[in-house]
Design a protein around this motif. Structure first.
Motif, short mmCIF file in Angstrom:
data_model
loop_
_atom_site.label_atom_id
_atom_site.label_comp_id
_atom_site.label_asym_id
_atom_site.label_seq_id
_atom_site.Cartn_x
_atom_site.Cartn_y
_atom_site.Cartn_z
N GLN A 167 0.84 -1.20 0.00
CA GLN A 167 0.00 0.00 0.00
C GLN A 167 0.87 1.26 0.00
O GLN A 167 0.64 2.19 -0.76
CB GLN A 167 -0.90 -0.01 1.24
CG GLN A 167 -1.77 1.23 1.42
CD GLN A 167 -2.96 1.24 0.49
OE1 GLN A 167 -3.65 0.25 0.39
NE2 GLN A 167 -3.20 2.35 -0.18
N SER A 170 3.15 1.55 -3.36
CA SER A 170 2.48 1.73 -4.65
C SER A 170 1.71 3.04 -4.76
O SER A 170 1.03 3.27 -5.77
CB SER A 170 1.54 0.55 -4.91
OG SER A 170 0.54 0.47 -3.90
N GLU A 171 1.78 3.87 -3.75
CA GLU A 171 1.20 5.22 -3.77
C GLU A 171 -0.28 5.18 -4.19
O GLU A 171 -1.10 4.63 -3.49
CB GLU A 171 2.04 6.12 -4.68
CG GLU A 171 3.51 6.20 -4.26
CD GLU A 171 4.36 6.97 -5.24
OE1 GLU A 171 4.22 8.21 -5.26
OE2 GLU A 171 5.15 6.35 -5.95
N ASN A 172 -0.61 5.70 -5.37
CA ASN A 172 -2.01 5.87 -5.76
C ASN A 172 -2.57 4.69 -6.56
O ASN A 172 -3.69 4.76 -7.07
CB ASN A 172 -2.17 7.16 -6.59
CG ASN A 172 -3.61 7.61 -6.68
OD1 ASN A 172 -4.32 7.69 -5.68
ND2 ASN A 172 -4.07 7.91 -7.89
N GLU A 174 -3.84 1.72 -5.81
CA GLU A 174 -5.11 1.15 -5.38
C GLU A 174 -6.28 2.03 -5.79
O GLU A 174 -7.30 1.53 -6.31
CB GLU A 174 -5.12 0.93 -3.86
CG GLU A 174 -6.41 0.28 -3.38
CD GLU A 174 -6.38 -0.09 -1.91
OE1 GLU A 174 -7.15 -0.98 -1.52
OE2 GLU A 174 -5.58 0.50 -1.16
N ASN A 175 -6.16 3.33 -5.59
CA ASN A 175 -7.25 4.24 -5.98
C ASN A 175 -7.47 4.20 -7.49
O ASN A 175 -8.62 4.24 -7.96
CB ASN A 175 -6.92 5.67 -5.55
CG ASN A 175 -6.97 5.85 -4.05
OD1 ASN A 175 -7.67 5.11 -3.36
ND2 ASN A 175 -6.23 6.82 -3.54
N GLU A 176 -6.39 4.11 -8.24
CA GLU A 176 -6.50 4.08 -9.69
C GLU A 176 -7.22 2.82 -10.17
O GLU A 176 -8.13 2.87 -11.00
CB GLU A 176 -5.10 4.16 -10.31
CG GLU A 176 -5.10 4.40 -11.80
CD GLU A 176 -3.70 4.65 -12.34
OE1 GLU A 176 -3.46 4.26 -13.50
OE2 GLU A 176 -2.86 5.22 -11.61
N HIS A 179 -10.86 2.85 -9.23
CA HIS A 179 -11.63 3.78 -10.05
C HIS A 179 -12.12 3.09 -11.32
O HIS A 179 -13.29 3.25 -11.71
CB HIS A 179 -10.76 4.99 -10.43
CG HIS A 179 -11.38 5.87 -11.47
ND1 HIS A 179 -12.40 6.75 -11.18
CD2 HIS A 179 -11.14 6.00 -12.81
CE1 HIS A 179 -12.76 7.37 -12.29
NE2 HIS A 179 -12.02 6.94 -13.29
N TYR A 235 5.05 5.39 -12.87
CA TYR A 235 5.08 5.90 -11.50
C TYR A 235 6.21 5.19 -10.75
O TYR A 235 7.04 4.53 -11.38
CB TYR A 235 3.73 5.68 -10.82
CG TYR A 235 2.56 6.31 -11.56
CD1 TYR A 235 2.19 7.63 -11.32
CD2 TYR A 235 1.86 5.59 -12.51
CE1 TYR A 235 1.13 8.22 -12.01
CE2 TYR A 235 0.80 6.16 -13.20
CZ TYR A 235 0.44 7.47 -12.94
OH TYR A 235 -0.62 8.04 -13.62
#
Length: 377
Positions: A167, A170-172, A174-176, A179, A235
């Motif tokens: 978590q 990998s920064e963003n 999960e949100n990506e 989405h 990223y």
């Protein structure tokens, strides 16, 4: 070459690489053909990064378990009776025998050699005929634990005790993913494809990370997606590969009734690829498994809305298996053979500063991560 690369060996591999992809060469071919570098890959990359295991649905129930090999190390992942997810080396603390095989349900872990028995939290609870041993206490013995994490509906493990969480790393990501695939945790296993490829795993990743070759090698794929919308973004430890579905009939598979009209793909350092192809809601997980300097195993797991693929999904599986994979395997095996000749050392990275799919900047990003791992080996 020693087990760990020395400065001279590292500089030779790094030679030609530039931080600017528009000025860079690819990795030196020795990284793909030398058995010593393969050992470094296992120890310093695979053994120190988050590796995909399965979808969370496989380990929902207390006592559910699965087994896997990571960097030639036997690992078990199990849900204990308090519903806590745990991972251990799949090795008995008595005489090093493998404890369990495959997957299933259990209430105890019992070694098939001398019947030493462990609770689901890894603690030894029974060791026959040890009552009279001096200075022997069951409570002092526990299986060696491994980091495990639930992430985006999947389970990952990391053999490195000091590694930051997936978590955090990998920064963003999960949100990506959520989405584009908000129902990812609700999907269910539908199908698996397996491949044994005569090529180094890094060649397989290189090929996955660019679509510069697609107009030449994957003409059907270039009809399935709109290549004018194909965008690749890098990223920290991942890259995203996005395109809209094509608007005209194609020879890959029929997407006229698709509810998902975006080709959304993520590569997660170093060997996990998550793919959401046009069609129904789904997620394909490509797991790239280094098996030797010139051998790679691949598994494609299809997670779908229903356990049985519908007609469109059966067509997409057939296309991936009988067309796309045949094309890609032929490519990476040819590249591996070419690397074993004196005619090739390394090649120029082709970079589009706009980040289009017809660019190799994600390959360059991957090579940078490989070199970072080698430098820290």
């Amino acid at each position: 070459m020693s087990n760990k690369p020395n400065t001279q060996e590292f500089e030779a591999i790094k030679s030609g690489y530039h931080k600017d992809p528009s000025l860079s060469q690819s990795l030196h071919k020795e990284a793909y053909i030398n058995p010593s570098w393969h050992k470094t890959d296992l120890e310093s990359i695979i053994g120190k990064t988050w590796q995909w295991v399965c979808h969370v649905e496989k380990l929902k129930k207390p006592g559910s378990y699965t087994t896997i090999n990571i960097a030639n190390q036997p690992i078990m992942v199990i849900r204990d009776d308090k519903k806590i997810l745990r991972a251990f080396y799949n090795v008995c603390k008595h005489r090093a025998h493998k404890l369990i095989n495959g997957e299933g349900l259990t209430n105890r872990i019992t070694c098939p050699y001398h019947a030493w028995t462990y609770d689901l939290d890894g603690k030894l609870v029974r060791a026959p005929h040890t009552e009279k041993l001096d200075k022997f206490e069951l409570k002092d013995i526990c299986l060696n634990e491994v980091q495990v994490e639930e992430f985006c509906g999947f389970i990952f493990v990391n053999l490195d005790k000091e590694a930051a969480s997936l978590q955090a790393q990998s920064e963003n990501l999960e949100n990506e993913i959520k989405h584009w695939a908000p129902d990812i945790e609700k999907l269910t296993f539908g199908h698996r494809l397996e491949y044994d490829i005569k090529s180094n795993w890094k060649n397989v990743v290189d090929n996955f990370l660019e679509c510069y070759h697609c107009p030449t090698a994957h003409k059907d794929f270039c009809e399935l997606v709109d290549m004018d919308t194909y965008k690749v973004t890098t990223y920290g430890i991942y890259s995203s590969h996005m395109a809209e579905a094509g608007n005209s009939p194609n020879a890959a598979y029929d997407v006229s009734s698709a509810t998902v009209k975006t080709h959304a793909v993520w590569w997660l350092w170093p060997t996990t690829c998550l793919m959401r192809y046009p069609g129904r809601s789904s997620m394909i997980v490509l797991n790239i498994i280094p098996a030797g300097p010139d051998r790679t195993l691949e598994t494609y797991d299809f997670f779908l809305e229903t356990p049985q693929p519908n007609e469109m999904e059966l067509e997409s599986i057939r296309y991936l298996d009988e067309v796309l994979q045949v094309e890609d395997i032929n490519i990476v095996e040819s590249v591996q053979r070419g690397m074993n000749t004196p005619a090739f050392t390394q090649g120029r990275i082709v970079n589009d500063p706009e980040g289009s799919g017809k660019s190799e900047h994600a390959v360059h990003h991957f090579h940078g991560l490989v070199l970072d791992a080698y430098e820290n080996a």
